[in-house]
Design a protein around this motif. Structure first.
Motif, short mmCIF file in Angstrom:
data_model
loop_
_atom_site.label_atom_id
_atom_site.label_comp_id
_atom_site.label_asym_id
_atom_site.label_seq_id
_atom_site.Cartn_x
_atom_site.Cartn_y
_atom_site.Cartn_z
N LYS A 1 -19.70 -40.99 -4.64
CA LYS A 1 -20.76 -41.82 -4.09
C LYS A 1 -20.20 -42.88 -3.15
O LYS A 1 -20.70 -43.07 -2.03
CB LYS A 1 -21.55 -42.49 -5.22
CG LYS A 1 -22.59 -43.49 -4.73
CD LYS A 1 -23.25 -44.22 -5.89
CE LYS A 1 -24.21 -45.28 -5.39
NZ LYS A 1 -24.84 -46.05 -6.48
N HIS A 2 -19.16 -43.59 -3.61
CA HIS A 2 -18.56 -44.63 -2.79
C HIS A 2 -17.93 -44.05 -1.53
O HIS A 2 -18.00 -44.64 -0.45
CB HIS A 2 -17.52 -45.40 -3.60
CG HIS A 2 -18.03 -45.92 -4.90
ND1 HIS A 2 -17.97 -45.19 -6.06
CD2 HIS A 2 -18.64 -47.08 -5.22
CE1 HIS A 2 -18.50 -45.90 -7.05
NE2 HIS A 2 -18.92 -47.04 -6.57
N ILE A 3 -17.31 -42.89 -1.67
CA ILE A 3 -16.65 -42.26 -0.52
C ILE A 3 -17.68 -41.87 0.53
O ILE A 3 -17.48 -42.10 1.74
CB ILE A 3 -15.85 -41.03 -0.98
CG1 ILE A 3 -14.67 -41.47 -1.87
CG2 ILE A 3 -15.34 -40.23 0.22
CD1 ILE A 3 -14.01 -40.32 -2.61
N ASP B 1 -8.49 -41.39 6.89
CA ASP B 1 -8.63 -41.07 5.46
C ASP B 1 -7.92 -42.07 4.55
O ASP B 1 -8.37 -42.33 3.43
CB ASP B 1 -8.08 -39.67 5.18
CG ASP B 1 -8.98 -38.56 5.72
OD1 ASP B 1 -10.04 -38.89 6.30
OD2 ASP B 1 -8.63 -37.38 5.56
N GLY B 2 -6.80 -42.64 5.00
CA GLY B 2 -6.08 -43.60 4.18
C GLY B 2 -6.90 -44.85 3.92
O GLY B 2 -6.95 -45.37 2.80
N ALA B 3 -7.59 -45.33 4.97
CA ALA B 3 -8.46 -46.49 4.81
C ALA B 3 -9.65 -46.15 3.95
O ALA B 3 -10.06 -46.94 3.08
CB ALA B 3 -8.92 -47.00 6.17
N LEU B 4 -10.26 -44.98 4.18
CA LEU B 4 -11.41 -44.55 3.39
C LEU B 4 -11.07 -44.50 1.91
O LEU B 4 -11.82 -45.00 1.06
CB LEU B 4 -11.88 -43.18 3.89
CG LEU B 4 -12.99 -42.49 3.10
CD1 LEU B 4 -14.24 -43.36 3.02
CD2 LEU B 4 -13.31 -41.13 3.73
N ALA B 5 -9.91 -43.92 1.58
CA ALA B 5 -9.50 -43.82 0.17
C ALA B 5 -9.25 -45.19 -0.43
O ALA B 5 -9.69 -45.49 -1.55
CB ALA B 5 -8.26 -42.94 0.05
N ALA B 6 -8.54 -46.05 0.30
CA ALA B 6 -8.22 -47.38 -0.23
C ALA B 6 -9.48 -48.20 -0.48
O ALA B 6 -9.61 -48.87 -1.52
CB ALA B 6 -7.29 -48.11 0.74
N ASN C 1 -4.11 -28.03 0.62
CA ASN C 1 -5.22 -28.96 0.71
C ASN C 1 -5.24 -29.83 -0.54
O ASN C 1 -5.18 -29.30 -1.65
CB ASN C 1 -6.55 -28.21 0.82
CG ASN C 1 -6.73 -27.54 2.17
OD1 ASN C 1 -6.29 -28.07 3.19
ND2 ASN C 1 -7.36 -26.39 2.18
N GLY C 2 -5.32 -31.14 -0.38
CA GLY C 2 -5.38 -32.01 -1.54
C GLY C 2 -4.57 -33.27 -1.34
O GLY C 2 -4.64 -33.91 -0.29
N ILE C 3 -3.76 -33.59 -2.35
CA ILE C 3 -2.91 -34.78 -2.27
C ILE C 3 -1.51 -34.43 -2.74
O ILE C 3 -1.30 -33.44 -3.46
CB ILE C 3 -3.46 -35.96 -3.09
CG1 ILE C 3 -3.53 -35.63 -4.60
CG2 ILE C 3 -4.82 -36.39 -2.58
CD1 ILE C 3 -3.89 -36.82 -5.47
N ALA C 4 -0.57 -35.23 -2.32
CA ALA C 4 0.83 -35.10 -2.75
C ALA C 4 1.38 -36.50 -2.90
O ALA C 4 0.91 -37.44 -2.25
CB ALA C 4 1.65 -34.31 -1.73
N ILE D 1 -10.25 -36.74 -0.81
CA ILE D 1 -10.27 -38.20 -0.91
C ILE D 1 -10.58 -38.62 -2.34
O ILE D 1 -9.98 -39.55 -2.89
CB ILE D 1 -11.31 -38.81 0.06
CG1 ILE D 1 -11.09 -38.34 1.49
CG2 ILE D 1 -11.27 -40.33 -0.02
CD1 ILE D 1 -9.80 -38.78 2.12
N ASP D 2 -11.52 -37.91 -2.97
CA ASP D 2 -11.89 -38.22 -4.35
C ASP D 2 -10.70 -38.02 -5.29
O ASP D 2 -10.46 -38.83 -6.19
CB ASP D 2 -13.06 -37.34 -4.78
CG ASP D 2 -13.57 -37.69 -6.17
OD1 ASP D 2 -13.87 -38.87 -6.42
OD2 ASP D 2 -13.64 -36.78 -7.02
#
Length: 313
Positions: free
Chosen positions: A4-6, A92-97, A175-178, A265-266
């Motif tokens: 929701k926040h994202i 995306d870095g700002a969006l996630a933070a 695809n995802g995070i590391a 991002i989630d």
């Protein structure tokens, strides 16, 4: 869940008129109170840096003893206007933070506050330049990486998670995070096993590690190739830093639009929040203190890798 926040933040940030004050107003709506917005101007424009403090029940802001976790959203810009229209992959870095800040603020307002303080920093720039980079073009920033560090790296942070889009490479192809190995004062340490375990739980998948080279943890501007800016905060602090990379299977330019994947991002946001819940003063979440002390006793300081080097002024 932080979807929701994202979604709300992605809609807010995908606006050529967005600025730090509008983001601050949004976060206050979820209960964030300690927010500071600072505008910095460089040769290529200006950007609004935002700093949000989410107090913990036993954090230093309330006189407690729990350490403070730093969360830095690294990016060049949210948009590459007028060259590109829309929200860039680099954002995306700002969006996630910022989603971390919104979720933690909401948790605290509901009575689910964690023990330690969390300081979240990033910057809001819908009009940023681009620059050439191999294998794909990168976003640039209106201000230098060194200036970014002066605002984004806070002395109150006892360890830092650095969130950054890391899609323009052939090094990680998922695809995802590391996450990266832990970096501290010029040393690339072993990858944190506790953080790998948290990643497994948060993503439901095997953990992925983004490899680093020594040159990746040297300051920008030294003429040496860097994978990206994910560990640039490490050159401006003595505390342990770990990069949390938002990745893709294919090479995606930082200035590309339409390339943000909300589920990734989630994963990033939930990973950071779960790490914040268990971060304690012994630093074992990030590195083995005794092993680090033995390394420095045997091989000395590597702090010179945090500088421009002896050959540069």
């Amino acid at each position: 869940m932080s979807i929701k926040h994202i979604i709300e933040l992605q809609d807010l940030l995908d606006d050529p008129a967005v600025n730090g004050q509008r983001v601050a107003e949004y976060l206050r709506g979820y209960g964030a109170e300690d927010i500071k917005v600072t505008t910095l101007t460089g040769e290529k424009g200006s950007t609004d840096f935002i700093r949000i403090v989410i107090p913990g029940t036993q954090g230093k802001t309330l006189g407690g003893h729990y350490p403070t976790l730093g969360v830095v959203g690294r990016l060049g810009g949210l948009g590459a206007r007028p060259e590109r229209i829309g929200f860039t992959s680099d954002g995306d870095g700002a969006l996630a933070a910022l989603a971390v800040a919104a979720k933690l603020a909401q948790m605290r307002a509901r009575g689910d506050a964690i023990k330690g303080d969390v300081i979240i920093t990033t910057h809001i720039c819908p009009h940023a330049p681009t620059r050439p980079h191999e294998p794909v073009p990168f976003m640039d920033s209106p201000v230098s990486s060194q200036k970014c560090n002066t605002v984004e790296v806070d002395e109150a942070m006892d360890a830092i998670l650095c969130l950054d889009t890391t899609k323009g490479n052939r090094i990680v192809n998922v695809n995802g995070i590391a996450i990266t190995p832990t970096v501290k004062e010029g040393y690339i340490l072993r990858t944190s096993e506790p953080l790998l375990s948290i990643m497994e739980i948060a993503t439901g998948k095997l953990p992925v590690v983004l490899p680093l080279t020594q040159q990746d943890i040297t300051p920008y501007g030294n003429g040496i190739y860097h994978l990206n800016s994910i560990l640039q905060p490490s050159v401006a602090t003595h505390v342990a830093c770990v990069g949390v990379a938002i990745t893709t299977q294919t090479q995606v330019p930082g200035c590309a639009t339409g390339a943000t994947h909300l589920c990734d991002i989630d994963d990033c946001v939930r990973f950071v929040i779960e790490a914040a819940k268990v971060y304690e003063a012994d630093q074992s979440l990030f590195y083995d203190v005794e092993e680090y002390e033995r390394l420095t006793a045997l091989y000395g300081s590597l702090k010179h890798f945090q500088t421009n080097g002896g050959g540069l002024s």
